[in-house]
Design a protein around this motif. Structure first.
Motif, PDB file in Angstrom:
ATOM      1  N   PRO A 106      68.912-102.227  -6.956  1.00 33.64           N
ATOM      2  CA  PRO A 106      70.190-102.637  -6.970  1.00 33.64           C
ATOM      3  C   PRO A 106      71.116-101.697  -6.019  1.00 33.64           C
ATOM      4  CG  PRO A 106      69.444-102.933  -9.062  1.00 33.64           C
ATOM      5  CD  PRO A 106      68.467-101.844  -8.434  1.00 33.64           C
ATOM      6  N   LYS A 107      72.337-102.353  -5.287  1.00 28.97           N
ATOM      7  CA  LYS A 107      73.176-101.492  -4.478  1.00 28.97           C
ATOM      8  C   LYS A 107      74.547-101.421  -5.170  1.00 28.97           C
ATOM      9  CE  LYS A 107      70.816-102.732  -0.256  1.00 28.97           C
ATOM     10  NZ  LYS A 107      69.646-103.775  -0.941  1.00 28.97           N
ATOM     11  N   GLN A 108      74.977-100.427  -5.448  1.00 29.64           N
ATOM     12  CA  GLN A 108      76.331-100.195  -5.809  1.00 29.64           C
ATOM     13  C   GLN A 108      77.411-100.220  -4.986  1.00 29.64           C
ATOM     14  OE1 GLN A 108      76.351 -96.399  -8.093  1.00 29.64           O
ATOM     15  NE2 GLN A 108      75.329 -97.368  -9.872  1.00 29.64           N
ATOM     16  N   ALA A 121      83.386-100.660 -10.493  1.00 25.99           N
ATOM     17  CA  ALA A 121      82.297-100.438  -9.697  1.00 25.99           C
ATOM     18  C   ALA A 121      81.331-101.537 -10.011  1.00 25.99           C
ATOM     19  CB  ALA A 121      81.405 -99.200 -10.021  1.00 25.99           C
ATOM     20  N   TRP A 122      80.338-101.928  -8.918  1.00 32.29           N
ATOM     21  CA  TRP A 122      79.741-103.229  -8.741  1.00 32.29           C
ATOM     22  C   TRP A 122      78.081-102.668  -8.681  1.00 32.29           C
ATOM     23  CZ3 TRP A 122      81.234-108.408  -7.763  1.00 32.29           C
ATOM     24  CH2 TRP A 122      82.812-108.640  -7.813  1.00 32.29           C
ATOM     25  N   ALA A 123      77.243-103.535  -9.143  1.00 29.47           N
ATOM     26  CA  ALA A 123      75.859-103.492  -8.615  1.00 29.47           C
ATOM     27  C   ALA A 123      75.256-104.855  -8.312  1.00 29.47           C
ATOM     28  CB  ALA A 123      74.922-102.807  -9.652  1.00 29.47           C
ATOM     29  N   TYR A 124      74.823-104.780  -7.152  1.00 30.53           N
ATOM     30  CA  TYR A 124      74.101-106.310  -6.602  1.00 30.53           C
ATOM     31  C   TYR A 124      72.768-106.005  -6.911  1.00 30.53           C
ATOM     32  CZ  TYR A 124      71.612-109.050  -3.060  1.00 30.53           C
ATOM     33  OH  TYR A 124      70.801-110.029  -2.407  1.00 30.53           O
ATOM     34  N   MET A 125      72.229-107.156  -7.600  1.00 29.40           N
ATOM     35  CA  MET A 125      70.917-106.920  -8.258  1.00 29.40           C
ATOM     36  C   MET A 125      69.633-106.896  -7.242  1.00 29.40           C
ATOM     37  SD  MET A 125      71.065-106.331 -11.384  1.00 29.40           S
ATOM     38  CE  MET A 125      72.354-105.042 -10.957  1.00 29.40           C
ATOM     39  N   SER A 158      70.576-116.474 -14.782  1.00 28.11           N
ATOM     40  CA  SER A 158      70.164-115.733 -13.719  1.00 28.11           C
ATOM     41  C   SER A 158      71.419-114.808 -13.193  1.00 28.11           C
ATOM     42  CB  SER A 158      69.736-116.548 -12.449  1.00 28.11           C
ATOM     43  OG  SER A 158      69.454-115.976 -11.333  1.00 28.11           O
ATOM     44  N   VAL A 159      71.196-113.500 -12.976  1.00 29.02           N
ATOM     45  CA  VAL A 159      72.450-112.671 -12.811  1.00 29.02           C
ATOM     46  C   VAL A 159      72.165-112.115 -11.284  1.00 29.02           C
ATOM     47  CG1 VAL A 159      73.626-110.506 -13.343  1.00 29.02           C
ATOM     48  CG2 VAL A 159      72.537-112.108 -15.176  1.00 29.02           C
ATOM     49  N   ARG A 160      73.540-112.275 -10.649  1.00 30.80           N
ATOM     50  CA  ARG A 160      73.254-111.941  -9.203  1.00 30.80           C
ATOM     51  C   ARG A 160      74.040-110.338  -9.074  1.00 30.80           C
ATOM     52  NH1 ARG A 160      71.996-114.736  -5.250  1.00 30.80           N
ATOM     53  NH2 ARG A 160      73.176-113.836  -3.781  1.00 30.80           N
ATOM     54  N   HIS A 161      75.121-110.388  -9.827  1.00 34.26           N
ATOM     55  CA  HIS A 161      75.984-108.999  -9.774  1.00 34.26           C
ATOM     56  C   HIS A 161      76.321-108.529 -11.072  1.00 34.26           C
ATOM     57  CE1 HIS A 161      76.797-110.495  -5.500  1.00 34.26           C
ATOM     58  NE2 HIS A 161      77.059-109.054  -5.309  1.00 34.26           N
ATOM     59  N   VAL A 162      76.575-107.228 -11.423  1.00 38.62           N
ATOM     60  CA  VAL A 162      77.350-107.090 -12.629  1.00 38.62           C
ATOM     61  C   VAL A 162      78.323-105.909 -12.087  1.00 38.62           C
ATOM     62  CG1 VAL A 162      75.271-107.240 -14.335  1.00 38.62           C
ATOM     63  CG2 VAL A 162      75.679-104.879 -13.021  1.00 38.62           C
ATOM     64  N   ALA A 163      79.336-105.710 -12.913  1.00 38.71           N
ATOM     65  CA  ALA A 163      80.243-104.742 -12.619  1.00 38.71           C
ATOM     66  C   ALA A 163      81.161-104.225 -13.968  1.00 38.71           C
ATOM     67  CB  ALA A 163      81.572-105.371 -11.941  1.00 38.71           C
ATOM     68  N   LYS A 295      75.063-113.208   3.995  1.00 37.33           N
ATOM     69  CA  LYS A 295      74.143-114.061   4.407  1.00 37.33           C
ATOM     70  C   LYS A 295      72.755-113.345   3.789  1.00 37.33           C
ATOM     71  CE  LYS A 295      76.032-116.615   8.140  1.00 37.33           C
ATOM     72  NZ  LYS A 295      76.031-116.837   9.573  1.00 37.33           N
ATOM     73  N   GLY A 296      72.628-111.888   4.250  1.00 39.99           N
ATOM     74  CA  GLY A 296      71.643-111.231   3.814  1.00 39.99           C
ATOM     75  C   GLY A 296      71.390-111.377   2.176  1.00 39.99           C
ATOM     76  N   TRP A 297      72.434-111.277   1.544  1.00 40.34           N
ATOM     77  CA  TRP A 297      72.431-111.392   0.010  1.00 40.34           C
ATOM     78  C   TRP A 297      72.111-112.669  -0.545  1.00 40.34           C
ATOM     79  CZ3 TRP A 297      76.818-107.735  -1.849  1.00 40.34           C
ATOM     80  CH2 TRP A 297      76.659-106.435  -1.615  1.00 40.34           C
ATOM     81  N   LYS A 298      72.059-113.969   0.541  1.00 39.32           N
ATOM     82  CA  LYS A 298      71.876-115.109   0.144  1.00 39.32           C
ATOM     83  C   LYS A 298      72.786-115.749  -0.682  1.00 39.32           C
ATOM     84  CE  LYS A 298      66.845-115.459   0.974  1.00 39.32           C
ATOM     85  NZ  LYS A 298      66.926-114.027   1.408  1.00 39.32           N
ATOM     86  N   SER A 299      74.169-115.280  -0.590  1.00 43.25           N
ATOM     87  CA  SER A 299      75.372-115.846  -1.144  1.00 43.25           C
ATOM     88  C   SER A 299      75.393-117.131  -1.219  1.00 43.25           C
ATOM     89  CB  SER A 299      76.469-114.832  -0.888  1.00 43.25           C
ATOM     90  OG  SER A 299      76.520-113.298  -1.141  1.00 43.25           O
TER      91      SER A 299
END
Length: 303
Positions: A106-108, A121-125, A158-163, A295-299
């Motif tokens: 994950p990326k914060q 603060a976020w985290a992309y899974m 299905s989770v994409r981000h958490v914050a 796009k890279g994250w397929k949002s």
């Protein structure tokens, strides 16, 4: 290295943009941009406003690589090292096993208020993360995991981000949800936050802006009580020429907020909470190549 997806903006000094008295502290913004100078230089920057009068104009960076943003915040005095929500996000940010053979890392990222400083603060899974994997860790509070069955019943799996929000003491879970959106589906989802969705009051036009197949849906949970404070659905991949009419301060925001990206990122969220509270949120790119990152994250909806 120059980023071909963005025009080189001036040094980011914070979003002192709205004309309706949105709060702003120059010293706070200077402390934030100094602590995270590399993130603002190399990440993708988004500005965010809401339809609520007097709300702050928040700003955010998205990291392209794993960075220990919470450690930077602590070392810079922007966050107490004992903060329990920070520890929870760090736990959720550890590498996890996705469907493939490789671990997902994950990326914060961080959200800032121009007066309060670091607020979220976020985290992309990485890959979509199964809810059972996210909730399966022993240090996740029961006040959060108690909603597991309700989420499953609504197809929120299905989770994409958490914050985590340090000021409201809440956790945000961002699901990928199957479309299309309908009035009965909207009523089921908003009932999580004790909101009664009624097409006699609401406009069904908002459904037309959501992708037919897949779109983001967020749930905000108060950690102390377990109460769901808010839900929201998001239309991403909009443009200045293809978007809903927003009115008021949000139209002002779109008009005056600078954007140095080659392709503008624009997202709108419809938010619902207890007491029939509803409002709009708008996110707009500032610089750093937001659309290519999404796009890279397929949002969903960003093509």
């Amino acid at each position: 290295m120059a980023n071909k997806d963005t025009i080189e903006p001036p040094s980011f000094t914070g979003p002192k943009l709205l004309e309706d008295g949105a709060p702003f502290s120059e010293s706070t913004v200077q402390a934030v941009t100094a602590a995270f100078s590399q993130s603002f230089r190399e990440g993708a920057i988004v500005l965010r406003a809401t339809s609520r009068e007097g709300d702050a104009l928040n700003f955010r960076f998205y990291e392209r690589r794993p960075v220990a943003v919470l450690r930077i915040a602590e070392d810079s005095g922007l966050l107490e090292s004992s903060n329990q929500l920070a520890r929870l996000l760090d736990e959720w940010s550890k590498p996890w096993a996705g469907d493939g053979s490789e671990l997902e890392v994950p990326k914060q990222s961080c959200d800032f208020d121009p007066v309060k400083g670091l607020v979220k603060a976020w985290a992309y899974m990485g890959a979509p993360r199964p809810l059972y994997n996210l909730f399966g860790r022993s240090d996740v509070p029961q006040s959060i995991t108690k909603h597991r069955d309700a989420f499953y019943q609504l197809g929120l799996i299905s989770v994409r981000h958490v914050a985590v929000d340090f000021y409201s003491n809440t956790v945000n879970i961002y699901f990928g949800i199957q479309g299309p959106m309908t009035a009965p589906r909207a009523a089921e989802l908003t009932a999580l936050a004790d909101y009664q969705f009624d097409l006699a009051i609401e406009s069904a036009d908002q459904f037309g802006w959501l992708p037919e197949v897949h779109f983001p849906f967020a749930v905000t949970i108060e950690v102390a009580t377990g109460k769901i404070k808010r839900v929201a659905w998001y239309a991403l991949g909009l443009s200045m020429d293809r978007r809903p009419e927003l009115g008021g301060r949000l139209e002002t925001f779109l008009k005056v907020a600078p954007d140095y990206d080659v392709d503008t990122f624009l997202g709108v969220a419809w938010s619902f909470g207890p007491g029939q509270e509803r409002y709009l949120k708008v996110e707009k790119s500032y610089g750093g190549g937001v659309v290519p990152l999404m796009k890279g994250w397929k949002s969903p909806g960003v093509v």
